[in-house]
Design an enzyme around this catalytic site. Sequence first.
Site, PDB file in Angstrom:
ATOM      1  N   ASP A 253      -2.172  -0.922  -2.807  1.00 54.82           N
ATOM      2  CA  ASP A 253      -2.328  -2.135  -2.011  1.00 54.82           C
ATOM      3  C   ASP A 253      -1.171  -2.280  -1.012  1.00 54.82           C
ATOM      4  O   ASP A 253      -1.378  -2.637   0.153  1.00 54.82           O
ATOM      5  CB  ASP A 253      -2.382  -3.334  -2.969  1.00 54.82           C
ATOM      6  CG  ASP A 253      -2.707  -4.612  -2.239  1.00 54.82           C
ATOM      7  OD1 ASP A 253      -3.779  -4.669  -1.626  1.00 54.82           O
ATOM      8  OD2 ASP A 253      -1.872  -5.532  -2.270  1.00 54.82           O
TER       9      ASP A 253
ATOM     10  N   LYS B  74      -0.948  -2.203   3.151  1.00 56.59           N
ATOM     11  CA  LYS B  74      -0.342  -3.265   3.967  1.00 56.59           C
ATOM     12  C   LYS B  74       0.669  -2.690   4.965  1.00 56.59           C
ATOM     13  O   LYS B  74       0.674  -3.072   6.144  1.00 56.59           O
ATOM     14  CB  LYS B  74       0.334  -4.295   3.067  1.00 56.59           C
ATOM     15  CG  LYS B  74      -0.672  -5.149   2.316  1.00 56.59           C
ATOM     16  CD  LYS B  74       0.015  -6.040   1.310  1.00 56.59           C
ATOM     17  CE  LYS B  74      -0.984  -6.954   0.626  1.00 56.59           C
ATOM     18  NZ  LYS B  74      -0.444  -7.603  -0.568  1.00 56.59           N
TER      19      LYS B  74
END
Length: 813
Positions: free
Chosen positions: A676, A680
């Site tokens: 994740d 980002k």
Amino acid sequence: MKVLKFGGSSVAKPENIIKIKNIISKYNDPIILVVSALGGVTDLLLEAGSLASTQDQSYKEILSTLEERHLSTIKELIPVTAQSKVLSKVKSEFNVLETLLEGAFFIGEITPKLSDKIVSYGELLSSYIISEYLISEKLDAEFKDSRELIITHKLNGKNVVNFEKTNANCVDYFKSSNKKVTVCPGFIATSEEGVSTTLGRGGSDYTAAIYAAAIDADVLEIWTDVSGMYTANPKMVKQAKAIPHISYEEAMELSHFGAKVLYPPTIQPVLSKGISIVIKNTFSPDEAGTLITKSKNEKGKTVRGISHIGNIALLSLEGPGMVGIPGISKRFFEVLSQADISVVLITQASSEHSICVGISADDVEKAVNIVNEAFEYEIERGRIKQVIPEKDLAIVALVGDNMKSHQGLSGKMFSTLGKNNVNIRVIAQGASERNISCIIDEKDVKKALNALHEEFFEENIKQLNLFVMGVGNVGAKFLEQIKEQRKFLKENLKLNIRVIGMSNSRTMLFDEKGIDLNDWSAKLAAGENADKVKFLEMVNSLNYRNSIFVDNTASEEVSKTYSEYLSNSISVVTCNKIACSSAYENYSHLKSLARTYNAPFLFETNVGAGLPIIDTLKHLIASGDKILKIQAVLSGSLNFVFNNFNDKTTFHDVVKQAQEEGYTEPDPKIDLSGVDVMRKILILARESGNQLEISDITNNPFLPEESLNTANNDEFFASLVQNEAHFQSLFTSAKHADSKLKYVAQFDDGKASVGLQEIPKGHDFYNLEGSDNIVLFYTERYPNQPMIIKGAGAGAAVTASGIFADIIRIGNF
Ligand code: ADP
Ligand code: ASP
Ligand code: MG
């Protein structure tokens, strides 16, 4: 004397006719009462005629429905004692009508003469019945057949009113009549040879205007089913408003371009006499309506109305043989006119290479044949191309007397249409500069009218139409926030937000008027089965202006539909990171679609939930700054985990808690493996102008191999229990170094990496609480002291407010 005309819907039902009686009872002056056929009757008579002419027996059913309807109108309106005369007269008229239709049936043909005769019964019957009703109500009323007063003659093959004879007839008749109310059928007239003729569809308005002009009436009142002439057809544009006062020319222009409320020829007879027209609503008689007079509109008002005509086709005559040869356009228009095809709009290129006309699509086949025939010689020699028609088009026109003295209106018109992805095929401006019109696809008409109306009439209130996919944690919060803020946004930001469609993985729901956000969840549960393709099709077919697709899911499937939305000019707002962290090619394709189709693609919540990280980055870059280095703690989930994990808890329990409280993705491994955070930092690097792929990012995982290789959530959580010692050792090591564990993402010198780090006291990251995120931007303008953005970086409420902020950005776009 006053002339009042009541249209089809005003006389459609007995209770409406009673309303008419109540309205006219208040008048002291004598009245000429012109009425249309009962609503829908003219269409049915035409249909019956056409069925009979194709020897289809079903015309009889129409006839008996019509007879039944007229007889029951009589029975409802007229007292039993006075009924029999009226019933027998109407029955005998139906016998004649039956004979006429039988004639068409046996011959298998219907001539224009016969068609006019058949259709004239609509007005004849309605006016007779209404006159008898008024008499039975003790009004001083009588019936007068318009065919004895209005005379037509042929001009260039067409029936037109012979005003000399008509006016003389009217003056004679009404001078001698001393009745309070004279009820006359609209629409019908007689030729000089004594044959019934008609004045064209919608022609009862014209009948009334002819009477008004002939007898120098004080006023011509057109009573209909709307409260005046509106800024746009109120059936297409909900926000349209009645125009209080408008000039003859403006009203003529609007009606010519499709404002059906007034039949275009109506203005001409009264204009020369300066008789005012008032348009009023039979169903709301107290409303002021619209006054049409000679006087100009109030100062400052430029665009007074927007109208449209559907069912338009375009014919283009093109070819090198047209250059410099005189008479081509003359021949072109002559053949169209001889075939009785009326041209609604004309444009010609300055090079004279092409002439383009808009005509009714009903005439298109005839037009193509006759034009190709007329130019056969030139076509054979390649001087002119065969005409090929384009169909399914519509004309949209802006109208206003003062438009000529204002610059920028056409610019505003076309940029509004462009922004909404409405393709403009042809543009024309009237020589009077009282209108600007263009031809667009018929399917875009509603969107175009509403977008233009919003631009020119709605004090800049902008309607945003949302289609929300995903109504779980974040989605539900988002809907709640919209519900709370709607009023504020409307009043303060002039944004009106409506949720038109929503879906979860099970069901979907659409409401064109906007879903009631007080009880969406029960309605959604009862909705139709969810289907992403159907959802997209529905959004496209509704074709609303300012449509926004909101993706609150974490689904790859959903992320694959963005390109379809964007290429239909539907903006996309998403908290789903998958698209922006997929292959660079896909990411940049979506961004370029957004530019091409003028549809913003916003994903602020992909990094740091509601924190304005991407937006700030965009502004830095747009203003000429360059990003040198990014250092960040971007995982609210990992921050929550490492802030709560210590030697008194277990790693498993903390992760479980984070998952339950909505701080992690549904699959917590996506957070804990660093995937994740990689997504980002990848998105931030890309938004900073770097062409990076996810595989370019170095991931230094802290999870043991065994946890990384698990196949599902259960296995993953079990592996956390088994490896507790490993996690405890990470904690102890940091504690000994007087540091805290932080999962850090970094982008520096074109390279990105993510990994767990021991952060010493004093560092900007050390005191990061709860699920907070922090980003340090080192840029050319912030080289030593970075720009810092810090705050809650996970959780449904902040993520929802980030999505909301993107929606508002689009609203202000
Ligand atoms: P009537 O039967 O009374 O003659 P029409 O159906 O001919 O009524 O005309 C009224 C209708 O015109 C309205 O119901 C509306 O749908 C349509 N219309 C189209 N454009 C406009 C406009 N600009 N203002 C008002 N009505 C309009
Ligand atoms: N009844 C005719 C029509 O429907 C005329 C009118 O209503 O104005 O066109
Ligand atoms: Mg009408």
